[in-house]
Design a protein around this motif. Structure first.
Motif, PDB file in Angstrom:
ATOM      1  N   ILE A 174      -7.650  54.093 -19.773  1.00 37.90           N
ATOM      2  CA  ILE A 174      -6.259  53.697 -20.006  1.00 37.90           C
ATOM      3  C   ILE A 174      -5.812  52.642 -19.005  1.00 37.90           C
ATOM      4  O   ILE A 174      -5.106  51.684 -19.348  1.00 37.90           O
ATOM      5  N   GLU A 175      -6.243  52.786 -17.756  1.00 38.53           N
ATOM      6  CA  GLU A 175      -5.851  51.822 -16.733  1.00 38.53           C
ATOM      7  C   GLU A 175      -6.739  50.578 -16.729  1.00 38.53           C
ATOM      8  O   GLU A 175      -6.273  49.476 -16.397  1.00 38.53           O
ATOM      9  N   ALA A 176      -8.006  50.727 -17.130  1.00 34.33           N
ATOM     10  CA  ALA A 176      -8.950  49.623 -17.007  1.00 34.33           C
ATOM     11  C   ALA A 176      -8.907  48.660 -18.187  1.00 34.33           C
ATOM     12  O   ALA A 176      -9.022  47.439 -18.004  1.00 34.33           O
ATOM     13  N   LEU A 177      -8.762  49.184 -19.404  1.00 33.16           N
ATOM     14  CA  LEU A 177      -8.906  48.325 -20.581  1.00 33.16           C
ATOM     15  C   LEU A 177      -7.879  47.192 -20.645  1.00 33.16           C
ATOM     16  O   LEU A 177      -8.245  46.060 -20.981  1.00 33.16           O
ATOM     17  N   PRO A 178      -6.603  47.421 -20.355  1.00 33.08           N
ATOM     18  CA  PRO A 178      -5.674  46.279 -20.391  1.00 33.08           C
ATOM     19  C   PRO A 178      -6.044  45.177 -19.407  1.00 33.08           C
ATOM     20  O   PRO A 178      -5.907  43.984 -19.714  1.00 33.08           O
ATOM     21  N   ARG A 179      -6.534  45.555 -18.227  1.00 31.93           N
ATOM     22  CA  ARG A 179      -6.929  44.546 -17.250  1.00 31.93           C
ATOM     23  C   ARG A 179      -8.193  43.820 -17.704  1.00 31.93           C
ATOM     24  O   ARG A 179      -8.325  42.610 -17.531  1.00 31.93           O
ATOM     25  N   GLN A 180      -9.111  44.554 -18.320  1.00 29.11           N
ATOM     26  CA  GLN A 180     -10.317  43.908 -18.830  1.00 29.11           C
ATOM     27  C   GLN A 180      -9.968  42.939 -19.963  1.00 29.11           C
ATOM     28  O   GLN A 180     -10.563  41.871 -20.095  1.00 29.11           O
ATOM     29  N   ARG A 193      -2.971  52.477 -11.306  1.00 27.99           N
ATOM     30  CA  ARG A 193      -3.102  52.932  -9.914  1.00 27.99           C
ATOM     31  C   ARG A 193      -4.532  52.774  -9.396  1.00 27.99           C
ATOM     32  O   ARG A 193      -4.757  52.597  -8.210  1.00 27.99           O
ATOM     33  N   GLN A 194      -5.523  52.877 -10.260  1.00 27.20           N
ATOM     34  CA  GLN A 194      -6.917  52.904  -9.837  1.00 27.20           C
ATOM     35  C   GLN A 194      -7.502  51.498  -9.700  1.00 27.20           C
ATOM     36  O   GLN A 194      -7.013  50.556 -10.319  1.00 27.20           O
ATOM     37  N   PRO A 195      -8.567  51.361  -8.906  1.00 25.55           N
ATOM     38  CA  PRO A 195      -9.291  50.090  -8.880  1.00 25.55           C
ATOM     39  C   PRO A 195     -10.003  49.870 -10.213  1.00 25.55           C
ATOM     40  O   PRO A 195     -10.300  50.815 -10.943  1.00 25.55           O
ATOM     41  N   LEU A 196     -10.287  48.607 -10.520  1.00 22.84           N
ATOM     42  CA  LEU A 196     -10.918  48.279 -11.790  1.00 22.84           C
ATOM     43  C   LEU A 196     -12.413  48.570 -11.728  1.00 22.84           C
ATOM     44  O   LEU A 196     -13.119  48.036 -10.869  1.00 22.84           O
ATOM     45  N   PRO A 197     -12.943  49.416 -12.638  1.00 24.89           N
ATOM     46  CA  PRO A 197     -14.388  49.679 -12.672  1.00 24.89           C
ATOM     47  C   PRO A 197     -15.142  48.445 -13.147  1.00 24.89           C
ATOM     48  O   PRO A 197     -14.557  47.469 -13.621  1.00 24.89           O
ATOM     49  N   ILE A 202     -17.147  50.634 -17.844  1.00 24.05           N
ATOM     50  CA  ILE A 202     -16.189  50.712 -18.950  1.00 24.05           C
ATOM     51  C   ILE A 202     -16.926  50.822 -20.269  1.00 24.05           C
ATOM     52  O   ILE A 202     -16.567  51.639 -21.130  1.00 24.05           O
ATOM     53  N   GLN A 203     -17.983  50.031 -20.442  1.00 21.93           N
ATOM     54  CA  GLN A 203     -18.735  50.059 -21.687  1.00 21.93           C
ATOM     55  C   GLN A 203     -19.378  51.422 -21.911  1.00 21.93           C
ATOM     56  O   GLN A 203     -19.396  51.941 -23.042  1.00 21.93           O
ATOM     57  N   THR A 204     -19.895  52.027 -20.870  1.00 20.67           N
ATOM     58  CA  THR A 204     -20.497  53.352 -20.991  1.00 20.67           C
ATOM     59  C   THR A 204     -19.487  54.373 -21.499  1.00 20.67           C
ATOM     60  O   THR A 204     -19.794  55.209 -22.366  1.00 20.67           O
ATOM     61  N   LEU A 205     -18.259  54.314 -21.001  1.00 21.84           N
ATOM     62  CA  LEU A 205     -17.221  55.244 -21.456  1.00 21.84           C
ATOM     63  C   LEU A 205     -16.814  54.937 -22.891  1.00 21.84           C
ATOM     64  O   LEU A 205     -16.590  55.855 -23.688  1.00 21.84           O
ATOM     65  N   LEU A 206     -16.702  53.664 -23.244  1.00 16.94           N
ATOM     66  CA  LEU A 206     -16.301  53.295 -24.598  1.00 16.94           C
ATOM     67  C   LEU A 206     -17.295  53.790 -25.636  1.00 16.94           C
ATOM     68  O   LEU A 206     -16.906  54.161 -26.754  1.00 16.94           O
ATOM     69  N   GLU A 207     -18.567  53.790 -25.289  1.00 20.79           N
ATOM     70  CA  GLU A 207     -19.586  54.221 -26.241  1.00 20.79           C
ATOM     71  C   GLU A 207     -19.484  55.703 -26.577  1.00 20.79           C
ATOM     72  O   GLU A 207     -20.074  56.160 -27.555  1.00 20.79           O
TER      73      GLU A 207
END
Length: 899
Positions: A174-180, A193-197, A202-207
């Motif tokens: 939720i926090e990473a995808l908009p920044r990506q 709030r979190q640093p960007l992975p 991110i791709q591993t989680l999306l799969e």
């Protein structure tokens, strides 16, 4: 054959009337184009395919040579737009028809089945019954119950789709995808709030996400909402609720606003329903973040000023917002107004003149999800800083659909372009980047303005597709670079415009069907007199193994750059194909109307003359063949007709005289160009009694009515209005428009009055009066107009020449006299006067200017004699071709001596 012939039935009448009838030329609408032939929007008929085949043949190519496996990533449906322009056109014709006639749940079903290829094998669990609290008004309870149950059922599907992710992993996405999605920008999101992975994390989680279930949850919820909206409208009439109440329906937080002007400022409501009023939304509503959420506003002039991720946004969830009427002001930040990021987000606006503003990821944006903005009607303004208005990144589909109205789209201003210092990245108005991305802006009707910085208006890259479809209207496209059909890096860029006199402008870089690096760019303009210009415009230009296809089907077009440019690259070539199928076209460089040009390898430009594709345009229906309908129907017809809806105009024409009387009775007060144009058109069709009706409408006691009625009489050519127009000249609020009408209608009786004004102190009225006298051509004003030949204002000299030359016996000696003036400007005006007379005697007098020592007089004489120099003076022209004055020489060398 394609119906593309504009009939311009009013041309002669309007020319005599001294004006053009606003927005009422009778041209075939897109409905006629489709019905008249097998040619459908976005598809190529037999004639178009033949012309394209001819252009390819010139370069020793065939249509099949344009089909290449450029993209290998993403769904088959998306890849086909990049690999095969002919299949791509069929696909986009399909998109356009869906946008025109389908509801939100139907659109989601189409996207699931056709674009993403989801099988209909998912089963949703039966809804769990909920208990509605007593504080919710009785008329609303059935709908609240149904919607709460639907939200819970959608939540189950979303939970199943995310079941392989932990709560922490969901939060990470939720926090990473908009920044990506945005990449390196200055945009910051208020919920991060979190640093960007890393991209790999991110791709591993999306799969591990089951996208099919989330997409199905969106369609299912949209269908239930659509069924309940009519019931809510009826229930609202029986619900005397004021203020805002909240309730918890089996875990679903519900917020209901009454018919008053309410403030909605919470962030925890999953279902919000407002029954009416001019409301303000500052909280997070209609935003599904790992769950489903719905906002329904039943009407009013509302203001939306929410945080990031709100108002029709879905991130790992489903967020739906419906606003059903009113002129709204929608000021969002990022991820709003139809944004789907690993989810489904939709914003549906029914009616109203709306103002949409957002920072980014908005107004139809998708990234691993679906984002839709649907606006049914109204004159709307759309503004986004970056990534919106039909934009998508990998795996996403972003779609903005505006069905009717005069709209303005603006994009850009957030992030500097990496190469062009004068531009920012818009990535909007039909932009796609990444495997499976489709960004589409579809505008179905209206005169629209598209303004963007770079990478917009049909831009595709990295296996993504960007599409801009405009079905009709005189549109303006303006961008900085990489726009208006631009594709690179195995992407696809499409721009279709169905009809209208359009302007395509690029301030800095490339576009107008420009492709590089295995991209496919297609620009198709089906009708209209269009203008293409830019700093680096090469219509149908390709490089680095790209394929560009530019097709203009009909119209008198203007091109600033060289067309059909291809080039060698990587041991192969690039396909740069340009076809203009008809009209009288002009090229600044690279081609001449009616000719062909080849550039090795595979650059081909073909301009066909007299080859416009024509079919018969249906005649207007018989006047008086239909009775006048009820008041509401007339209002509906009127609203459609002033937007150039051909069917509505024909319906009013069929009603005839009653329709004309209705328009005059209801729509004359402070009418604009569209209303004047429509009424004038109907009056001309009615004929006979229409003149008396329109002249009688000039009620000089009501200035706002009289002003409109005078314009109608002017455009319709009703000279019987002359006496009332003369009377109107003496009324300060009507004088200027009456003077213009007197000139256009050649009201001779007005000449004395106009002569008095021409000698008056009001400079504006004086100028208009002199112009009118030039149109009327009454000899009583000869001496007054003769003085204007010495005016410093060119418009006044032009009017004077128009009048004076109507009396050749007086004009010739006057021209001879003025030619001897010591004032160079007056002497040149004399030559203009003599040239307009056009007689042999006048030409002989002009020849005196060839020997005049003043270069301006020499130049004026050369121009006036072009093609008709008396043989006795050929030597004078030849001598001037050797003139030491560079300006005189430059003109003289191009003068045709004649025969």
């Amino acid at each position: 054959m394609l119906c593309l012939q504009s009939t311009h039935r009013l041309g002669t009448l309007l020319e005599r009337a001294g004006g053009t009838l606003p927005a009422m030329r009778r041209v075939p609408g897109i409905g006629v184009l489709i019905a008249a032939s097998t040619f459908a929007f976005g598809q190529l008929g037999q004639a178009e395919r033949q012309s394209l085949s001819d252009a390819l043949y010139l370069a020793n190519l065939e249509s099949s040579d344009l089909i290449r496996a450029r993209s290998h990533s993403g769904p088959d449906w998306v890849r086909s737009l990049i690999n095969d322009p002919f299949v791509g056109m069929d696909r986009l014709a399909e998109l356009r028809l869906q946008a025109e006639g389908k509801s939100l749940p139907q659109l989601l079903g189409f996207l699931r089945g056709q674009v993403y290829g989801d099988a209909d094998t998912i089963q949703a669990a039966p809804a769990t019954a909920v208990d509605v609290p007593e504080n919710i008004p009785e008329p609303l309870r059935p709908s609240v119950k149904k919607l709460a149950e639907s939200i819970q059922r959608s939540n189950e599907l979303i939970r199943d789709g995310l079941s392989k992710l932990s709560a922490a992993e969901r939060r990470t996405l939720i926090e990473a995808l908009p920044r990506q999605a945005l990449g390196a920008t200055t945009v910051r999101f208020d919920f991060v709030r979190q640093p960007l992975p890393s991209d790999a994390e991110i791709q591993t989680l999306l799969e591990r996400v089951d996208w099919k279930r989330i997409r199905f949850a969106g369609q299912l919820l949209a269908q239930d909402v659509q069924e309940e909206i009519p019931k809510l409208k009826e229930a609202a009439k029986r619900t005397p609720l004021t203020g805002v109440l909240k309730a918890n329906v089996n875990g679903v937080v519900v917020e209901i606003g009454g018919t008053t002007d309410d403030l909605h400022g919470d962030n925890d409501a999953v279902l919000c329903i407002d029954l009416g009023g001019n409301d303000r939304y500052t909280g997070r509503y209609g935003a599904g973040v790992g769950y489903a959420s719905v906002l329904i506003d039943l009407g009013g002039d509302d203001v939306y000023e929410g945080p990031d991720l709100s108002f029709g946004a879905g991130v790992l969830g489903v967020g739906l917002t419906y606003d059903l009427g009113g002129d709204d002001r929608l000021k969002g930040r990022s991820i709003c107004f139809g944004a789907g990021i690993a989810g489904v987000g939709a914003f549906v606006k029914d009616g109203g003149d709306d103002d949409y503003r957002a920072t980014s990821l908005s107004q139809g944006f998708g990234f691993h999800g679906i984002g839709l903005l649907i606006d049914t009607k109204g004159d709307d303004h759309y503004r986004v800083g970056m990534a919106g208005q039909g934009a998508a990144k990998s795996g996403g589909l972003g779609w903005l659909i505006d069905k009717t109205g005069r709209d303005t789209y603006r994009a850009g201003g957030l992030t500097d372009h990496p190469f062009y210092l004068e531009s920012t990245l818009a990535f909007a108005q039909g932009a796609g980047e990444g495997a499976g991305a489709v960004g589409c802006l579809t505008d179905l009707m209206g005169i629209d303005v598209y303004i963007a910085d770079s990478r917009a208006q049909g831009y595709g890259t990295r296996d993504g597709v960007g599409v801009l479809i405009d079905s009709g209207g005189r549109d303006s496209y303006s961008a900085a670079s990489e726009a208006q059909s631009y594709a690179t890096l195995s992407g696809g860029g499409y721009l279709w415009d169905a009809q209208g006199d359009d302007v395509y402008g690029l301030r800095i870089g490339s576009g107008h069907a420009n492709a590089s690096n295995y991209g496919l760019a297609v620009l198709l303009d089906q009708a209209g007199n269009d203008l293409y210009f830019g700093a680096d415009s090469r219509p149908g230009g390709a490089s680095a193994n790209g394929a560009a296809l530019f097709m203009e089907v009909q119209g008198d077009d203007r091109y600033a750059g060289p067309p059909g440019v291809g080039g060698a690259a990587r041991g192969s070539g690039s396909f740069g194909i340009f076809v203009d199928m008809g009209g009288s076209d002009q090229y600044a460089e690279g081609l001449v109307n009616g000719q062909a040009k080849l550039e090795s390898p595979w650059g081909s430009a073909l301009d066909l003359v007299g080859n416009a594709r024509r079919v018969e345009v249906p005649e207007p229906p018989k006047v008086g063949s239909k009775p006048i309908p009820d008041e509401q129907t007339m209002e509906t017809l009127f609203r459609a007709a002033i937007l150039d809806d051909r069917k509505a105009v024909d319906e009013l024409t069929a009603i005839g005289e009653p329709a004309l009387r209705w328009l005059i009775a209801k729509k004359l007060v402070n009418a604009g160009d569209a209303e004047v144009g429509l009424t004038s058109w109907i009056a001309i069709q009615v004929g006979g009694p229409a003149e008396e009706i329109c002249v009688a409408a000039i009620d000089l006691s009501k200035e706002t009515v009289a002003k409109t009625a005078i314009q109608i009489c002017q455009f319709a050519g009703y000279k019987r209005a002359g006496q009332r127009i003369i009377e109107a000249i003496g009324i300060p609020g009507l004088s200027r428009i009456a003077v213009r009408a007197a000139g256009a209608l050649e009201v001779t009786e007005a000449a004395p009055t106009l002569m008095a004004l021409a000698d008056g102190q009001d400079t504006t009225l004086k100028r208009i009066a002199i112009t009118a006298l030039g149109q009327i051509g009454d000899e009583r004003s000869f001496d007054l107009m003769r003085k204007q030949l010495e005016s410093v204002e060119p418009e006044m000299r032009f009017a004077a020449i128009n009048l004076v030359t109507k009396f050749p016996q007086r004009a010739l000696p006057l021209g001879k006299q003025l030619l001897t003036s010591a004032n160079e400007k007056i002497a040149r005006t004399a030559i203009e006067l003599l040239a307009k007379l056009g007689t042999d005697e006048a030409a002989q007098e002009i020849c005196a200017g060839l020997a005049d020592p003043r270069r301006g007089v020499q130049i004026q004489a050369l121009v006036a004699l072009d093609g008709r120099v008396p043989k006795s003076h050929w030597a004078n022209v030849v001598e001037l071709r050797r003139s030491s004055d560079p300006l005189v020489k430059a003109v003289a060398v191009r003068i045709d001596l004649g025969r």
